[in-house]
Design a protein around this motif. Structure first.
Motif, mmCIF file in Angstrom:
data_model
loop_
_atom_site.group_PDB
_atom_site.id
_atom_site.type_symbol
_atom_site.label_atom_id
_atom_site.label_comp_id
_atom_site.label_asym_id
_atom_site.label_seq_id
_atom_site.Cartn_x
_atom_site.Cartn_y
_atom_site.Cartn_z
ATOM 1 N N PRO A 281 23.699 63.761 117.007
ATOM 2 C CA PRO A 281 23.368 64.838 117.953
ATOM 3 C C PRO A 281 23.034 64.271 119.327
ATOM 4 O O PRO A 281 22.455 63.186 119.453
ATOM 5 C CB PRO A 281 22.144 65.496 117.304
ATOM 6 N N SER A 282 23.393 65.019 120.376
ATOM 7 C CA SER A 282 23.209 64.515 121.739
ATOM 8 C C SER A 282 21.749 64.209 122.026
ATOM 9 O O SER A 282 21.441 63.272 122.780
ATOM 10 C CB SER A 282 23.748 65.540 122.742
ATOM 11 N N ARG A 283 20.844 64.987 121.462
ATOM 12 C CA ARG A 283 19.415 64.751 121.686
ATOM 13 C C ARG A 283 19.009 63.367 121.200
ATOM 14 O O ARG A 283 18.290 62.637 121.866
ATOM 15 C CB ARG A 283 18.607 65.828 120.966
#
Length: 320
Positions: A281-283
């Motif tokens: 995930p980008s986070r």
């Protein structure tokens, strides 16, 4: 090639970590957590059975690893640097506890870490958590009577007589999961007070209402639930979160654990590469790069700002 990570390796990780007084432990969920730690030289009692763990005058930890137990080492970004943890996870399908919603009397605590506590009466606080039962244990007749008077009511119900008296009673807190338990004997601090040094608990209603098992910043694989955490000595802060001089040896020690028990894709991102398949995930990808930058600055001897207690805008719960 990564080292073996089977049941024997997991048990050895637990034993090695328990033997180190610089390592802290937690057991709980998002908004309700019990922490165990001890001082170097503090008196330790062996458990009277085959569980892994120990008891001190301030608390206890007792673990029973299962073949399904999976350690997940990770780092999370905070405003000034990073946190580090090895989450002890079970499959979501195998982690569930009682899910009680009201205070419930459970009877004598026959699995207490210390034999002298096994006659104490255990009460589930009814927090309806997936992977943990947050309980208290009392031996004093007045405390038992008070706790019994709240049986059948939600803990935070205004009609429950337990709430106003819980701090004064300060019963033992006993947090239970499929993999074991943490017990805390120290008094509960008054509202606005600070947590004592050593074993302590946190129950935060605002976070409990989210229904989460862990913070969104925690990179636990899908389908797995963190029930407990190992918190090896941090490179720039002590167990109570106070800043210390950066310790490169502590940093290197956790990097070894991260290599063995961490997510290879997050490791690749942290080293400047790209994960295979782009599944991170980008986070978490952004956090990995922020952590790499903060650690590079620390290794160069640059100072980092004091922690704010925030973790990307969310309060973390399974991080020391």
């Amino acid at each position: 090639m990564r080292a073996a990570t089977g049941p024997d390796a997991v048990a050895e990780l637990l034993r090695t970590s328990l033997a180190d007084p610089g390592t802290a432990w937690s057991l709980g969920s998002f908004g309700a957590i019990a922490e165990f730690m001890r001082d170097p030289g503090e008196g330790v009692l062996a458990l009277p059975d085959d569980r892994l763990g120990m008891a001190t005058a301030r608390g206890a930890i007792a673990l029973t690893p299962s073949p399904e137990l999976r350690p997940v080492a990770y780092e999370t970004a905070v405003a000034s640097g990073w946190n580090q943890t090895i989450a002890l996870c079970l499959p979501e399908s195998a982690c569930a506890m009682s899910r009680r919603r009201v205070v419930t009397e459970l009877g004598p605590d026959g699995e207490a870490a210390r034999p002298e506590d096994r006659a104490g009466i255990l009460f589930d606080l009814g927090l309806d958590l997936l992977a943990v039962d947050a309980c208290v244990r009392a031996s004093d007749p007045d405390a038992i009577a008070c706790l019994r008077s709240g049986v059948g009511l939600p803990l935070f119900d205004h009609a429950n007589p337990i709430g106003p008296r819980l701090v004064a009673m300060s019963p033992h807190r006993v947090f239970l999961a499929r993999i074991g338990r943490v017990e805390v004997y120290a008094p509960i601090p008054a509202p606005g007070g600070t947590s004592p040094e050593g074993p302590h608990t946190h129950v935060l209603p605002k976070l409990l209402r989210s229904g989460r098992t862990h913070a969104a910043t925690t990179p636990v694989p899908e389908g797995w639930v963190p029930c407990a955490g190992i918190h090896p000595a941090h490179p720039y802060k002590d167990m109570m979160g106070e800043r210390i001089t950066f310790d490169a040896a502590r940093y290197e020690a956790f990097q070894i654990l991260l290599e063995r028990w961490g997510d290879p894709e997050l490791l690749a991102l942290k080293r400047g590469g790209e994960p295979a398949g782009g599944t991170v995930p980008s986070r978490h990808a952004l956090a990995a790069r922020r952590i790499a930058d903060a650690q590079a600055r620390s290794l160069r001897g640059e100072s980092i700002a004091p922690d704010t207690g925030e973790d990307d805008g969310e309060e973390a719960d399974l991080h020391a």
